[in-house]
Design a protein around this motif. Sequence first.
Motif, PDB file in Angstrom:
ATOM      1  N   ILE A   9      13.333   1.556  -2.928  1.00 25.90           N
ATOM      2  CA  ILE A   9      12.093   0.776  -3.434  1.00 25.90           C
ATOM      3  C   ILE A   9      12.355  -0.546  -2.827  1.00 25.90           C
ATOM      4  CG2 ILE A   9      10.580   0.048  -5.217  1.00 25.90           C
ATOM      5  CD1 ILE A   9      11.426   2.657  -6.839  1.00 25.90           C
ATOM      6  N   VAL A  10      11.313  -1.067  -1.944  1.00 26.02           N
ATOM      7  CA  VAL A  10      11.728  -2.392  -1.620  1.00 26.02           C
ATOM      8  C   VAL A  10      10.388  -3.276  -1.792  1.00 26.02           C
ATOM      9  CG1 VAL A  10      11.936  -3.666   0.469  1.00 26.02           C
ATOM     10  CG2 VAL A  10      12.801  -1.547   0.278  1.00 26.02           C
ATOM     11  N   ASP A  11      10.489  -4.468  -2.257  1.00 30.44           N
ATOM     12  CA  ASP A  11       9.527  -5.533  -2.553  1.00 30.44           C
ATOM     13  C   ASP A  11       8.662  -5.830  -1.440  1.00 30.44           C
ATOM     14  OD1 ASP A  11       8.043  -7.845  -3.288  1.00 30.44           O
ATOM     15  OD2 ASP A  11       8.990  -7.887  -5.152  1.00 30.44           O
ATOM     16  N   LYS A  12       7.275  -6.011  -1.496  1.00 32.25           N
ATOM     17  CA  LYS A  12       6.482  -5.911  -0.649  1.00 32.25           C
ATOM     18  C   LYS A  12       6.990  -7.295   0.388  1.00 32.25           C
ATOM     19  CE  LYS A  12       1.706  -6.401   0.711  1.00 32.25           C
ATOM     20  NZ  LYS A  12       0.100  -6.247   0.427  1.00 32.25           N
ATOM     21  N   LYS A  13       7.281  -8.510  -0.546  1.00 32.35           N
ATOM     22  CA  LYS A  13       7.619  -9.644  -0.190  1.00 32.35           C
ATOM     23  C   LYS A  13       8.845  -9.733   0.893  1.00 32.35           C
ATOM     24  CE  LYS A  13       7.455 -10.919  -4.446  1.00 32.35           C
ATOM     25  NZ  LYS A  13       7.782 -11.721  -5.692  1.00 32.35           N
ATOM     26  N   VAL A  14       9.627  -8.847   0.918  1.00 37.34           N
ATOM     27  CA  VAL A  14      10.651  -8.737   1.911  1.00 37.34           C
ATOM     28  C   VAL A  14      10.728  -7.630   2.849  1.00 37.34           C
ATOM     29  CG1 VAL A  14      12.215  -9.984   0.267  1.00 37.34           C
ATOM     30  CG2 VAL A  14      12.245  -7.508   0.447  1.00 37.34           C
ATOM     31  N   MET A  15       9.491  -6.647   2.721  1.00 39.09           N
ATOM     32  CA  MET A  15       9.496  -5.659   3.971  1.00 39.09           C
ATOM     33  C   MET A  15       8.965  -6.150   5.183  1.00 39.09           C
ATOM     34  SD  MET A  15       7.671  -1.992   3.041  1.00 39.09           S
ATOM     35  CE  MET A  15       6.124  -2.689   2.370  1.00 39.09           C
ATOM     36  N   PRO A  16       9.644  -5.568   6.130  1.00 38.81           N
ATOM     37  CA  PRO A  16       9.001  -5.944   7.426  1.00 38.81           C
ATOM     38  C   PRO A  16       7.359  -5.933   7.678  1.00 38.81           C
ATOM     39  CG  PRO A  16      10.919  -4.667   7.634  1.00 38.81           C
ATOM     40  CD  PRO A  16      10.455  -4.662   6.279  1.00 38.81           C
ATOM     41  N   GLU A  17       6.727  -6.748   8.265  1.00 42.00           N
ATOM     42  CA  GLU A  17       5.433  -6.598   8.331  1.00 42.00           C
ATOM     43  C   GLU A  17       4.643  -5.562   8.807  1.00 42.00           C
ATOM     44  OE1 GLU A  17       1.699  -9.674   9.733  1.00 42.00           O
ATOM     45  OE2 GLU A  17       3.616 -10.319  10.042  1.00 42.00           O
ATOM     46  N   VAL A  18       5.580  -4.810   9.881  1.00 36.64           N
ATOM     47  CA  VAL A  18       5.070  -3.714  10.364  1.00 36.64           C
ATOM     48  C   VAL A  18       4.820  -2.575   9.610  1.00 36.64           C
ATOM     49  CG1 VAL A  18       7.411  -2.688  11.267  1.00 36.64           C
ATOM     50  CG2 VAL A  18       5.246  -2.161  12.483  1.00 36.64           C
ATOM     51  N   PHE A  19       5.768  -2.253   8.718  1.00 39.98           N
ATOM     52  CA  PHE A  19       5.414  -1.383   7.398  1.00 39.98           C
ATOM     53  C   PHE A  19       4.192  -1.597   6.598  1.00 39.98           C
ATOM     54  CE2 PHE A  19      10.408  -0.936   7.327  1.00 39.98           C
ATOM     55  CZ  PHE A  19      10.259  -0.124   8.529  1.00 39.98           C
ATOM     56  N   ILE A  20       4.019  -2.709   6.344  1.00 39.81           N
ATOM     57  CA  ILE A  20       2.595  -3.020   5.539  1.00 39.81           C
ATOM     58  C   ILE A  20       1.552  -2.657   6.346  1.00 39.81           C
ATOM     59  CG2 ILE A  20       1.261  -4.929   4.561  1.00 39.81           C
ATOM     60  CD1 ILE A  20       4.233  -6.286   3.894  1.00 39.81           C
ATOM     61  N   LYS A  21       1.585  -3.196   7.695  1.00 37.75           N
ATOM     62  CA  LYS A  21       0.431  -3.015   8.415  1.00 37.75           C
ATOM     63  C   LYS A  21       0.218  -1.409   8.788  1.00 37.75           C
ATOM     64  CE  LYS A  21       0.376  -7.427  10.942  1.00 37.75           C
ATOM     65  NZ  LYS A  21       0.317  -8.200  12.047  1.00 37.75           N
ATOM     66  N   VAL A  22       1.273  -0.713   8.895  1.00 40.24           N
ATOM     67  CA  VAL A  22       1.046   0.917   8.977  1.00 40.24           C
ATOM     68  C   VAL A  22       0.385   1.335   7.631  1.00 40.24           C
ATOM     69  CG1 VAL A  22       2.501   3.052   9.022  1.00 40.24           C
ATOM     70  CG2 VAL A  22       2.942   1.066  10.807  1.00 40.24           C
ATOM     71  N   VAL A  23       0.923   1.012   6.596  1.00 46.83           N
ATOM     72  CA  VAL A  23       0.198   1.536   5.200  1.00 46.83           C
ATOM     73  C   VAL A  23      -1.200   0.992   5.299  1.00 46.83           C
ATOM     74  CG1 VAL A  23       0.233   1.156   2.898  1.00 46.83           C
ATOM     75  CG2 VAL A  23       2.462   1.405   4.014  1.00 46.83           C
ATOM     76  N   GLU A  24      -1.429  -0.228   5.612  1.00 48.84           N
ATOM     77  CA  GLU A  24      -2.811  -0.552   5.726  1.00 48.84           C
ATOM     78  C   GLU A  24      -3.714   0.328   6.558  1.00 48.84           C
ATOM     79  OE1 GLU A  24      -5.561  -4.423   6.879  1.00 48.84           O
ATOM     80  OE2 GLU A  24      -3.590  -4.853   6.572  1.00 48.84           O
ATOM     81  N   ALA A  25      -3.096   0.730   7.949  1.00 48.16           N
ATOM     82  CA  ALA A  25      -3.869   1.423   8.661  1.00 48.16           C
ATOM     83  C   ALA A  25      -4.065   2.824   8.182  1.00 48.16           C
ATOM     84  CB  ALA A  25      -3.174   1.497   9.999  1.00 48.16           C
ATOM     85  N   LYS A  26      -3.164   3.470   7.528  1.00 48.77           N
ATOM     86  CA  LYS A  26      -3.266   4.718   6.799  1.00 48.77           C
ATOM     87  C   LYS A  26      -4.333   4.691   6.004  1.00 48.77           C
ATOM     88  CE  LYS A  26       0.536   6.664   5.184  1.00 48.77           C
ATOM     89  NZ  LYS A  26       1.932   6.951   4.911  1.00 48.77           N
ATOM     90  N   GLU A  27      -4.537   3.813   5.185  1.00 47.30           N
ATOM     91  CA  GLU A  27      -5.472   3.532   4.025  1.00 47.30           C
ATOM     92  C   GLU A  27      -6.778   3.397   4.435  1.00 47.30           C
ATOM     93  OE1 GLU A  27      -4.071   0.429   1.323  1.00 47.30           O
ATOM     94  OE2 GLU A  27      -2.348   1.666   0.397  1.00 47.30           O
ATOM     95  N   LEU A  28      -6.947   2.626   5.390  1.00 49.40           N
ATOM     96  CA  LEU A  28      -8.194   2.490   6.203  1.00 49.40           C
ATOM     97  C   LEU A  28      -8.688   3.701   6.876  1.00 49.40           C
ATOM     98  CD1 LEU A  28      -7.613  -0.915   8.273  1.00 49.40           C
ATOM     99  CD2 LEU A  28      -9.289  -0.384   6.360  1.00 49.40           C
ATOM    100  N   PHE A  29      -7.725   4.757   7.504  1.00 43.34           N
ATOM    101  CA  PHE A  29      -7.984   5.802   8.067  1.00 43.34           C
ATOM    102  C   PHE A  29      -8.380   6.986   7.003  1.00 43.34           C
ATOM    103  CE2 PHE A  29      -7.052  10.047  10.107  1.00 43.34           C
ATOM    104  CZ  PHE A  29      -8.207  10.074  11.219  1.00 43.34           C
ATOM    105  N   ASP A  30      -7.471   7.139   6.101  1.00 44.04           N
ATOM    106  CA  ASP A  30      -7.839   8.352   4.970  1.00 44.04           C
ATOM    107  C   ASP A  30      -8.987   7.818   4.170  1.00 44.04           C
ATOM    108  OD1 ASP A  30      -5.266   9.065   5.805  1.00 44.04           O
ATOM    109  OD2 ASP A  30      -4.113   8.402   4.268  1.00 44.04           O
TER     110      ASP A  30
END
Length: 147
Positions: A9-30
């Motif tokens: 479990i990683v805090d979003k503040k320190v997570m690489p931005e690419v992971f955040i964007k992938v999650v965002e893309a998944k949500e947009l598509f889903d």
Amino acid sequence: MSGNSDYYIVDKKVMPEVFIKVVEAKELFDKGIAASVQEAVDKAGVSRSAYYKYKDYVSVLGSDARGKIVILAFNLEDKAGLLSLVLNIIADHGANVLTINQTIPINNVANVTITADTANMTLGVREMLDNISKIHGVLTLKIIARE
């Protein structure tokens, strides 16, 4: 399962931005906000290659993680009783199996998809998957959808 996975479990503040964007893309598509994966990755500002590389490995751990439907995909060796062992672990964790789909084994491997209700689970989905992955004959295991 070869190569046990560790989960963090990683805090979003320190997570690489690419992971955040992938999650965002998944949500947009889903959610149907984006009509295609290409549109979703364009809106999220991530490449298609990064999306496909990470989409099965990053997700949001929300407070509503319990009480949802999860769809699991497995590749199992064609061994008598192996699916029964998997189902027993799912039941032992308190998940309710809703559907089971299995292909005819080809090259001694069967593809199995299980849909389960996780509302009454005693442990989390990750713990359940870790226990299933320890079964000899479970070749691959992944979450393909989560409500």
